[in-house]
Design a protein around this motif. Structure first.
Motif, mmCIF file in Angstrom:
data_model
loop_
_atom_site.group_PDB
_atom_site.id
_atom_site.type_symbol
_atom_site.label_atom_id
_atom_site.label_comp_id
_atom_site.label_asym_id
_atom_site.label_seq_id
_atom_site.Cartn_x
_atom_site.Cartn_y
_atom_site.Cartn_z
ATOM 1 N N ARG A 128 0.845 -1.197 0.000
ATOM 2 C CA ARG A 128 0.000 0.000 0.000
ATOM 3 C C ARG A 128 0.876 1.241 0.000
ATOM 4 N NH1 ARG A 128 -4.208 -1.466 4.770
ATOM 5 N NH2 ARG A 128 -2.295 -1.340 5.948
ATOM 6 N N PHE A 129 0.558 2.174 -0.887
ATOM 7 C CA PHE A 129 1.263 3.450 -0.986
ATOM 8 C C PHE A 129 0.321 4.541 -0.484
ATOM 9 C CE2 PHE A 129 2.863 0.637 -4.233
ATOM 10 C CZ PHE A 129 4.230 0.805 -4.172
ATOM 11 N N PHE A 130 0.739 5.260 0.553
ATOM 12 C CA PHE A 130 -0.082 6.310 1.135
ATOM 13 C C PHE A 130 0.256 7.657 0.513
ATOM 14 C CE2 PHE A 130 -0.100 2.864 4.111
ATOM 15 C CZ PHE A 130 -1.375 2.871 4.650
ATOM 16 N N SER A 131 -0.678 8.590 0.595
ATOM 17 C CA SER A 131 -0.478 9.913 -0.012
ATOM 18 C C SER A 131 0.622 10.712 0.691
ATOM 19 C CB SER A 131 -1.794 10.699 -0.030
ATOM 20 O OG SER A 131 -2.360 10.752 1.246
ATOM 21 N N ASN A 132 0.955 10.387 1.933
ATOM 22 C CA ASN A 132 2.022 11.104 2.645
ATOM 23 C C ASN A 132 3.415 10.506 2.379
ATOM 24 O OD1 ASN A 132 1.926 8.737 4.094
ATOM 25 N ND2 ASN A 132 1.496 9.685 6.072
ATOM 26 N N GLY A 133 3.500 9.498 1.485
ATOM 27 C CA GLY A 133 4.788 8.895 1.137
ATOM 28 C C GLY A 133 5.074 7.584 1.843
ATOM 29 N N LYS A 134 4.306 7.272 2.860
ATOM 30 C CA LYS A 134 4.500 6.020 3.606
ATOM 31 C C LYS A 134 4.125 4.827 2.724
ATOM 32 C CE LYS A 134 2.497 3.611 7.563
ATOM 33 N NZ LYS A 134 1.563 3.727 8.689
ATOM 34 N N VAL A 135 4.875 3.740 2.870
ATOM 35 C CA VAL A 135 4.625 2.503 2.131
ATOM 36 C C VAL A 135 4.562 1.350 3.133
ATOM 37 C CG1 VAL A 135 5.501 0.920 0.372
ATOM 38 C CG2 VAL A 135 5.874 3.375 0.109
ATOM 39 N N GLU A 136 3.528 0.527 3.021
ATOM 40 C CA GLU A 136 3.414 -0.688 3.835
ATOM 41 C C GLU A 136 3.464 -1.892 2.899
ATOM 42 O OE1 GLU A 136 0.688 0.702 7.608
ATOM 43 O OE2 GLU A 136 -0.272 -0.359 5.968
ATOM 44 N N TYR A 137 4.277 -2.874 3.274
ATOM 45 C CA TYR A 137 4.490 -4.052 2.434
ATOM 46 C C TYR A 137 4.281 -5.300 3.285
ATOM 47 C CZ TYR A 137 7.133 -7.481 -0.322
ATOM 48 O OH TYR A 137 7.518 -8.586 -1.019
ATOM 49 N N PHE A 138 3.429 -6.197 2.791
ATOM 50 C CA PHE A 138 3.158 -7.465 3.463
ATOM 51 C C PHE A 138 3.477 -8.588 2.485
ATOM 52 C CE2 PHE A 138 0.231 -4.229 4.855
ATOM 53 C CZ PHE A 138 0.290 -4.302 6.234
ATOM 54 N N SER A 139 4.157 -9.622 2.956
ATOM 55 C CA SER A 139 4.504 -10.739 2.082
ATOM 56 C C SER A 139 4.535 -12.036 2.883
ATOM 57 C CB SER A 139 5.868 -10.499 1.438
ATOM 58 O OG SER A 139 6.243 -11.593 0.654
ATOM 59 N N CYS A 140 3.989 -13.093 2.278
ATOM 60 C CA CYS A 140 4.091 -14.411 2.919
ATOM 61 C C CYS A 140 4.272 -15.472 1.853
ATOM 62 C CB CYS A 140 2.886 -14.712 3.791
ATOM 63 S SG CYS A 140 1.352 -15.006 2.917
ATOM 64 N N ASN A 141 4.942 -16.541 2.241
ATOM 65 C CA ASN A 141 5.127 -17.686 1.374
ATOM 66 C C ASN A 141 3.986 -18.649 1.663
ATOM 67 O OD1 ASN A 141 5.968 -20.053 0.082
ATOM 68 N ND2 ASN A 141 8.118 -19.528 0.397
ATOM 69 N N LEU A 142 3.316 -19.108 0.623
ATOM 70 C CA LEU A 142 2.153 -19.962 0.814
ATOM 71 C C LEU A 142 2.502 -21.360 1.305
ATOM 72 C CD1 LEU A 142 -0.102 -18.782 -2.130
ATOM 73 C CD2 LEU A 142 -0.172 -18.140 0.272
ATOM 74 N N THR A 143 3.781 -21.692 1.396
ATOM 75 C CA THR A 143 4.143 -22.955 2.039
ATOM 76 C C THR A 143 3.861 -22.877 3.536
ATOM 77 O OG1 THR A 143 6.442 -22.264 2.328
ATOM 78 C CG2 THR A 143 5.930 -23.557 0.365
ATOM 79 N N LYS A 144 3.776 -21.664 4.065
ATOM 80 C CA LYS A 144 3.474 -21.450 5.489
ATOM 81 C C LYS A 144 1.992 -21.155 5.713
ATOM 82 C CE LYS A 144 7.885 -21.468 6.487
ATOM 83 N NZ LYS A 144 8.525 -22.349 7.388
ATOM 84 N N PHE A 145 1.171 -21.265 4.659
ATOM 85 C CA PHE A 145 -0.253 -20.955 4.737
ATOM 86 C C PHE A 145 -0.983 -21.904 5.684
ATOM 87 C CE2 PHE A 145 -4.524 -21.923 3.094
ATOM 88 C CZ PHE A 145 -5.124 -20.690 3.260
ATOM 89 N N LYS A 146 -1.892 -21.339 6.477
ATOM 90 C CA LYS A 146 -2.703 -22.145 7.396
ATOM 91 C C LYS A 146 -4.164 -22.129 6.970
ATOM 92 C CE LYS A 146 -3.927 -22.430 12.284
ATOM 93 N NZ LYS A 146 -3.776 -21.761 13.585
#
Length: 158
Positions: free
Chosen positions: A70-88
């Motif tokens: 997610r890119f916010f209008s104030n310049g902040k960036v949030e990044y989420f990532s997971c490998n589906l081998t660890k999926f529950k």
């Protein structure tokens, strides 16, 4: 001459086999990843999350990674990532009009990175789930997504 012709036939057959095998490289994980990405993108709800998000990226790769940025209008960036081998499992909180899909992992296996945050700076942490806002998601769509996540996780373990 017969030896040469025989060798030429063998080389031709091997070449044809390689050509056919190269076209069969598109496997089931690519289909599942494409389906999941399309379904998540089609039902993504930009109105439901934080109000100042100007852009987002949502990717499911054939190598088994689910990434949400997610890119916010104030310049902040949030990044989420997971490998589906660890999926529950996946959970959905909401109704058919609007809700949040929680992609849960077996442990704290979701990478969470924040960049350009004026309050906290750059932060790296781990979480046990990834939350994606969705809209217009019917029960059948949710069941399909759950089955695809499970299937891809199982295929990646093989």
């Amino acid at each position: 001459m017969k030896k040469f012709t025989f060798s030429l036939k063998i080389c031709t057959y091997l070449l044809l086999c390689l050509i056919f095998l190269s076209f069969s490289a598109y496997g089931p994980t690519e289909e599942d990843a494409g389906y999941m990405q399309q379904k998540l993108t089609d039902h993504y709800d930009p109105e439901s999350g934080p109000k100042n998000v100007r852009k987002y990226e949502l990717n499911v790769t054939d190598k088994g990674f689910c990434r949400y940025k997610r890119f916010f209008s104030n310049g902040k960036v949030e990044y989420f990532s997971c490998n589906l081998t660890k999926f529950k499992e996946i959970d959905y909180l909401g109704n058919t009009l609007s809700g949040t899909l929680f992609v849960r992992t077996k442990g704290a296996d979701v990478i969470v990175q924040t960049y350009n945050d004026k309050r906290g700076g750059d932060i790296d942490s781990m979480a046990a789930f990834m939350a994606i806002p969705l809209k217009n998601l019917e029960a059948e769509d949710l069941i399909d997504l759950s089955e695809k996540f499970q299937a891809m996780s199982l295929k990646l373990h093989q």
